[in-house]
Design an enzyme around this catalytic site. Structure first.
Site, PDB file in Angstrom:
ATOM      1  N   ASP A  95       0.854  -1.168   0.000  1.00 32.98           N
ATOM      2  CA  ASP A  95       0.000   0.000   0.000  1.00 32.98           C
ATOM      3  C   ASP A  95       0.903   1.234   0.000  1.00 32.98           C
ATOM      4  OD1 ASP A  95      -2.061   1.762   0.202  1.00 32.98           O
ATOM      5  OD2 ASP A  95      -2.727   1.129   2.194  1.00 32.98           O
ATOM      6  N   ASP A 128      -7.855  -7.580   1.228  1.00 31.61           N
ATOM      7  CA  ASP A 128      -6.944  -7.621   2.377  1.00 31.61           C
ATOM      8  C   ASP A 128      -7.670  -7.010   3.561  1.00 31.61           C
ATOM      9  OD1 ASP A 128      -5.491  -4.837   3.394  1.00 31.61           O
ATOM     10  OD2 ASP A 128      -6.418  -4.665   1.420  1.00 31.61           O
TER      11      ASP A 128
END
Length: 399
Positions: A116, A295
């Site tokens: 990320d 996720d």
């Protein structure tokens, strides 16, 4: 890159030519449900294939808390993990990771990693956040030191980390959010996206493996903004796309409405990644809407605090009712889930034994991977909707 046999007929007199064609493939759809938008596919990276739909265990700092890498691979069957640029940037630092040969070598993990950008963590963890056209200024949640993330620097950091899939810098909005600010923020996120892609096109692979970049759909919970964003990033023709800014306090009905809207626009021949979602029922419902990748920290974070997800429902292992329950944590699952009893796990969690956190984290991750594997099998067999309708009441039950 794959070498595929391609029969090419060239009429040149009586000659027939056979040619081998090199081409790049990142995602291949293999099955579609006939009753919903659920689908099965494969993501291809230099470090291995990823079967979708897939759940990615979260290893924020390069570790899935309490779980050994060999257990993730051999027992849980994790095909990819997620780490975070913000946290790795602060500790141990990007230069340390680069000197080690990249994150894969640093943590001894040879399968794919998605990172990320750290944008969400900047806004949720940092102090004195100032958003400007150049990027976002913030103070570290660790020591208060001042930093700047720009769309370009975030790409360069992830390049040095060596993640297989990297994310662009965006602004993740809180819920609820005023429309005027959401629109202004979305325009900035799109400008940041263009700068991210431009920087991505300049970088070189540092560790011999291809890297890929996903744009992120934003727009809060406003349908017109979500449509605008999905259209905008679809035009960029990147290999995959992400959906961000959901599961930040809104109802699950709003999540599903927005996911449905976005998935109807994003290219069907590219993977769709729903960021930070979520509960088992969230995952199944969003698979049915066309999402491929998920996720969430919930399996490990909630597990450490005693919330256990099972094929029969969710239980709070701290409750006294489990004190003398010597049945397996979940007999449908292998390894620690069927080897240890609820009573023993409760004993460990109540007494704050480290092993309790390890078993709970392992079990919850094994359950999440089992769930998406079951979903995949049922999509292939064209029984996904019947199976989903049957299992959802169990998943939503509080034991």
């Amino acid at each position: 890159a794959f070498l595929e046999n391609f029969l090419f007929l060239s009429i040149n007199g009586f000659n027939i030519g056979y040619y081998l064609v090199w081409y790049n493939m990142f995602f291949k759809l293999t099955h579609r449900s006939s009753k919903s938008n659920a689908r099965v596919g494969k993501v291809f990276t230099d470090r291995g294939e990823i079967n979708t739909p897939i759940f990615m265990p979260v290893g924020t700092l390069g570790t899935v808390k309490g779980v050994f890498n060999h257990d993730l691979i051999d027992k849980i069957n994790a095909e990819i993990i997620l780490s975070n640029n913000y946290h790795l940037y602060l500790r141990p630092g990007i230069d340390t990771i680069k000197k080690s040969g990249g994150l894969h070598k640093f943590i001894n993990w040879n399968k794919p990693i998605l990172t990320d950008s750290g944008g969400y963590q900047v806004f949720s963890l940092s102090n004195n956040v100032k958003i400007k056209e150049e990027g976002v200024h913030f103070s570290s949640h660790i020591d208060g030191s001042k930093h700047l993330f720009t769309p370009e620097s975030v790409i360069r950091y992830q390049n040095k980390i060596g993640s297989d899939i990297m994310m662009v810098l965006d602004e993740c909005l809180p819920y609820p959010c005023e429309y005027r600010y959401a629109k202004k923020s979305l325009d900035l996120t799109h400008r940041w996206l263009d700068r991210s892609i431009s920087e991505f096109n300049k970088i070189n692979n540092l560790y011999g493996s291809d890297q890929y970049l996903f744009p992120i759909v934003q727009g809060s919970t406003f349908r017109d903004l979500r449509i605008k964003s999905a259209d905008y990033i679809s035009e960029k023709q990147m290999v995959g796309n992400a959906i961000g800014g959901l599961s930040v306090g809104e109802s699950k009905e709003i999540i599903y409405e927005n996911v449905d809207t976005v998935c109807s626009i994003l290219p069907s021949d590219k993977p769709r990644y729903l960021m930070g979602v979520g509960t088992p029922d969230n995952i199944l419902e969003c698979i049915s809407l066309g999402v491929d990748m998920f996720d969430c920290v919930m399996p490990t974070r909630n597990g450490r605090n005693g919330m256990i997800f099972t094929s029969e429902g969710t239980l709070n292992i701290k409750n006294k009712k489990w004190k003398n329950d010597f049945s397996p944590i979940d007999s449908k699952l292998k390894y620690y889930s069927s080897e240890y009893s609820k009573a023993y796990l409760r004993h460990l969690i109540i007494n704050k034994e480290i092993l309790g956190s390890q078993i709970a984290s392992f079990h919850n991750l094994q359950f999440y991977l089992w769930l998406v594997n079951e979903a995949r099998d049922n999509i292939i067999n064209n029984t996904f909707e019947q199976w989903k309708d049957k299992i959802l009441p169990k998943l939503n039950a509080k034991l």
